[in-house]
Enzyme design. Structure first.
Site, mmCIF file in Angstrom:
data_model
loop_
_atom_site.group_PDB
_atom_site.id
_atom_site.type_symbol
_atom_site.label_atom_id
_atom_site.label_comp_id
_atom_site.label_asym_id
_atom_site.label_seq_id
_atom_site.Cartn_x
_atom_site.Cartn_y
_atom_site.Cartn_z
ATOM 1 N N GLY A 8 17.248 2.648 -3.396
ATOM 2 C CA GLY A 8 16.786 3.118 -2.094
ATOM 3 C C GLY A 8 17.509 2.344 -1.005
ATOM 4 O O GLY A 8 16.955 2.050 0.056
ATOM 5 N N GLY A 11 17.981 3.459 2.897
ATOM 6 C CA GLY A 11 16.801 3.725 3.718
ATOM 7 C C GLY A 11 16.543 2.665 4.767
ATOM 8 O O GLY A 11 17.318 1.709 4.937
ATOM 9 N N GLY A 12 15.422 2.824 5.462
ATOM 10 C CA GLY A 12 15.073 1.920 6.548
ATOM 11 C C GLY A 12 14.839 0.495 6.106
ATOM 12 O O GLY A 12 15.159 -0.456 6.830
ATOM 13 N N ARG A 87 -1.656 5.387 2.877
ATOM 14 C CA ARG A 87 -0.854 5.073 1.700
ATOM 15 C C ARG A 87 -1.148 6.060 0.563
ATOM 16 O O ARG A 87 -0.324 6.265 -0.316
ATOM 17 C CB ARG A 87 -1.090 3.622 1.275
ATOM 18 N N ASN A 94 5.914 9.256 -3.292
ATOM 19 C CA ASN A 94 6.597 8.089 -3.840
ATOM 20 C C ASN A 94 6.317 7.829 -5.320
ATOM 21 O O ASN A 94 7.110 7.179 -6.001
ATOM 22 C CB ASN A 94 6.247 6.851 -3.021
ATOM 23 N N ASN A 119 5.551 1.912 -1.329
ATOM 24 C CA ASN A 119 4.095 2.067 -1.188
ATOM 25 C C ASN A 119 3.588 3.380 -1.787
ATOM 26 O O ASN A 119 4.342 4.333 -1.893
ATOM 27 C CB ASN A 119 3.722 1.993 0.297
ATOM 28 N N ASP A 150 2.540 -9.466 3.763
ATOM 29 C CA ASP A 150 1.192 -9.882 4.149
ATOM 30 C C ASP A 150 1.163 -11.391 4.425
ATOM 31 O O ASP A 150 0.492 -11.856 5.350
ATOM 32 C CB ASP A 150 0.190 -9.534 3.046
ATOM 33 N N ARG A 153 3.141 -12.060 7.703
ATOM 34 C CA ARG A 153 2.318 -11.707 8.863
ATOM 35 C C ARG A 153 1.219 -12.748 9.092
ATOM 36 O O ARG A 153 0.936 -13.118 10.240
ATOM 37 C CB ARG A 153 1.685 -10.325 8.653
ATOM 38 N N HIS A 178 -2.290 -4.678 -1.497
ATOM 39 C CA HIS A 178 -1.277 -4.573 -0.439
ATOM 40 C C HIS A 178 -1.517 -3.348 0.436
ATOM 41 O O HIS A 178 -0.609 -2.592 0.730
ATOM 42 C CB HIS A 178 0.123 -4.529 -1.063
#
Length: 328
Positions: A8, A11-12, A87, A94, A119, A150, A153, A178
């Site tokens: 992936g 991707g972003g 999610r 996903n 996710n 997590d 943050r 998560h």
């Protein structure tokens, strides 16, 4: 010589994650896989003056080659969360992506470490485990759900309240899962004692749990947390790479508790009960999970209540992932 595949990579999350892994001196080969645009990403990153050799793999026809001979597979593949999406909404898309990628890893590099970012991690990690079990190559020590964001943050948001705290040095254990209220930051057990009022603890816990919503809202439909997630993913990957070389590194991560049944007892008694998966602090080693690290003290009553809430939600999330594989 360590080979890493990012599945992936266009991707972003995948692009900045690929950049950060190209900068990691422990990476000798970097395989970048995606279904679109990855040749350009690989060409761009390959010009960076580090020693890692970069190769691109485009589309399903090159997936097996992308994951052959690798030591670590990192999976950020899938669609990002948009405003109004949960999610659970992401799961419908996903789940199939993760299943396909892990099937290829099981076939071509069955002993590779697998770090799942896609996710909902609470369900995609159980999907990966069931795929590996069905292929006879499951090793609980080598499969990880990346929950590092997590933790990142938690450290940063504490500093927002207490500017004298060094966010880079602070470590807050985060257990559970998560997503939303499955994320349980144990602020009372932070590496540096933090004085918080009950109201501050409640508000800060909620912000850590739902920090992703801040980014989704701010991006206004243009995506979810990609740059911070790439940073957190690269941090976790670096910890794994260092552990492969024999260094002792501790990171919270969502794992199958069977990786260390003895170490899991503490968390089962705190409220995880019979759950198969739970995010816990883990000492990493050359074989993956070396041991689950004890908390060293009892969480607060507020945190114990939060673990109970997380456990109820996790039971459903995990069952969703398991059922998906067994029902396909």
């Amino acid at each position: 010589m360590v080979s890493v595949a990012i599945l992936g990579a266009a991707g972003g999350i995948g692009q900045p994650l690929s950049l950060l892994l190209k900068l990691n001196a422990n990476v000798s080969k970097l395989h970048l896989y995606d279904i679109v645009n990855v040749p350009g990403v690989a060409a761009d990153i390959s010009h960076i003056s580090t020693n890692a050799e970069v190769k691109s793999f485009l589309g399903a026809g090159q997936l097996n080659d992308a994951v052959t001979g690798i030591d670590l597979a990192i999976i950020p593949a899938g669609v990002p969360r948009k405003p109004g999406m949960t999610r659970d909404d992401l799961f419908k898309i996903n789940a199939g992506i993760v299943k396909t990628l892990v099937e290829a890893i099981a076939l071509n590099s069955p002993k590779a470490f697998i770090a799942v970012i896609s996710n909902p991690v609470n369900s995609t990690v159980p999907i990966a485990a069931e795929v590996l079990k069905s292929k006879g190559v499951f090793d609980a020590r080598r499969l990880f759900g990346v929950t590092s964001l997590d933790v990142v943050r938690a450290s940063r948001f504490v500093r927002d309240l207490r500017p004298d705290v060094d966010a880079a040095a602070l470590r807050v254990p985060v257990v559970g899962g998560h997503s939303g209220n499955t994320i349980v930051p144990l602020l009372s057990l932070a590496s540096t004692p933090i004085s918080l009022s009950p109201e501050e603890t409640k508000d800060l816990t909620h912000r850590i749990q739902f920090g992703g919503d801040e980014v989704v809202k701010a991006k206004d439909g243009a995506g979810s947390a990609t740059l911070s997630m790439a940073y957190a993913g690269a941090r976790f990957a670096d910890s794994l790479l260092r552990a492969m070389k024999g260094e002792s590194v501790v990171e919270p991560t969502f794992i199958a508790l069977a990786a260390d049944p003895e170490g899991a007892k503490e968390f089962r008694e705190l409220g995880a009960g019979s759950l198969e998966f739970f995010a816990v602090p883990v000492e990493l080693g050359p074989e993956g999970v070396k041991r689950i690290v004890p908390l060293g003290a009892q969480p607060s009553a507020f945190e114990l209540d939060a673990i109970k809430v997380a456990t109820e939600a996790l039971a459903t999330n995990i069952a969703t992932g398991v059922t998906y594989v067994k029902g396909v």
